[in-house]
Design an enzyme around this catalytic site. Structure first.
Site, short mmCIF file in Angstrom:
data_model
loop_
_atom_site.label_atom_id
_atom_site.label_comp_id
_atom_site.label_asym_id
_atom_site.label_seq_id
_atom_site.Cartn_x
_atom_site.Cartn_y
_atom_site.Cartn_z
N ASP A 281 3.05 -2.24 -8.89
CA ASP A 281 4.66 -3.57 -9.49
C ASP A 281 3.77 -4.44 -10.55
O ASP A 281 3.99 -3.62 -12.02
CB ASP A 281 5.21 -4.75 -8.51
CG ASP A 281 5.82 -3.54 -7.28
OD1 ASP A 281 6.45 -2.97 -7.71
OD2 ASP A 281 6.36 -4.38 -6.93
N ASP B 228 5.88 -5.69 0.23
CA ASP B 228 5.57 -6.67 -1.43
C ASP B 228 5.59 -8.41 -0.72
O ASP B 228 5.06 -8.36 0.16
CB ASP B 228 7.17 -7.31 -2.03
CG ASP B 228 7.21 -6.27 -2.77
OD1 ASP B 228 6.92 -5.25 -3.18
OD2 ASP B 228 9.29 -6.00 -3.08
#
Length: 205
Positions: free
Chosen positions: A186, A151
């Site tokens: 995402d 991330d």
């Protein structure tokens, strides 16, 4: 038949391009940044902030080794189901917008599956002091389906040092909006779902 072939080619091309973009950013971050490192992009509102998570989107996770495996298997099952659904949509000659929206969700799921399935096999471990590097296949930091998801997108748009004590849940605590660190995959899932809900809801009725 020709129209179905065109839609199939559109889906495949879109998913491949989205996966390339997602993996290119993740590989760049993984091989150039240490865990916790943050690079400001737009003042205090947007950072490239490298973290890894063991779970689902936006840092949510299931505990333990089996939790990670269950989550990975669930992702794979979801990808198979979504892929089957896209094929069905094409056969039914569904609107292109619907097919693109579902394809976004599929691309996002595939992007994070790739991390958890393979990164542990050919990357050394990222730490707070060491940048990861490529290693011989199968000698990395984790086994198949047990790798960490990369991330890097962090948008602390509003930061409050201390919320009023009378506030439920966050009373007396610091508050950040938007707090989670996420990745491009995402965002594919989120944008695809929002697009379908807001603009294609009539089809699903």
């Amino acid at each position: 038949m020709e129209q179905k072939k065109k839609k199939t080619l559109l889906v495949v091309s879109l998913i491949v391009l989205l996966l390339i973009a997602d993996q290119a950013v993740k590989l760049c971050v993984k091989t150039h940044m240490t865990i916790g490192e943050a690079i400001p992009v737009f003042g205090k509102w947007f950072y490239i902030h490298f973290i890894e998570n063991q779970g689902a989107a936006y840092g949510m996770e299931l505990g333990g080794e089996y939790g990670k495996l269950i989550l990975s298997l669930f992702r794979i099952a979801a990808v198979v189901a979504i892929g089957w659904y896209i094929r069905r949509l094409i056969r039914r000659e569904a609107p292109t917008g619907v097919i693109v929206g579902v394809s976004l969700v599929l691309a996002g799921a595939l992007g994070n599956i790739f991390d958890s399935a393979f990164y542990g096999l050919f990357f050394s471990e990222s730490t707070f002091t060491e940048v990861a590097h490529f290693v011989p296949w199968g000698t990395g930091y984790a086994s198949f389906l047990h790798g960490s998801v990369v991330d890097m997108l962090y948008f602390p748009l509003i930061e409050i040092d201390r919320m009023p004590d009378w506030m439920p849940i966050w009373g007396g605590e610091p508050f950040i909006f938007f707090g989670p660190t996420f990745n491009i995959a995402d965002s594919y899932v989120t944008c695809g779902m929002l697009y379908l809900i807001l603009f294609q809801y009539k089809f699903f009725k």
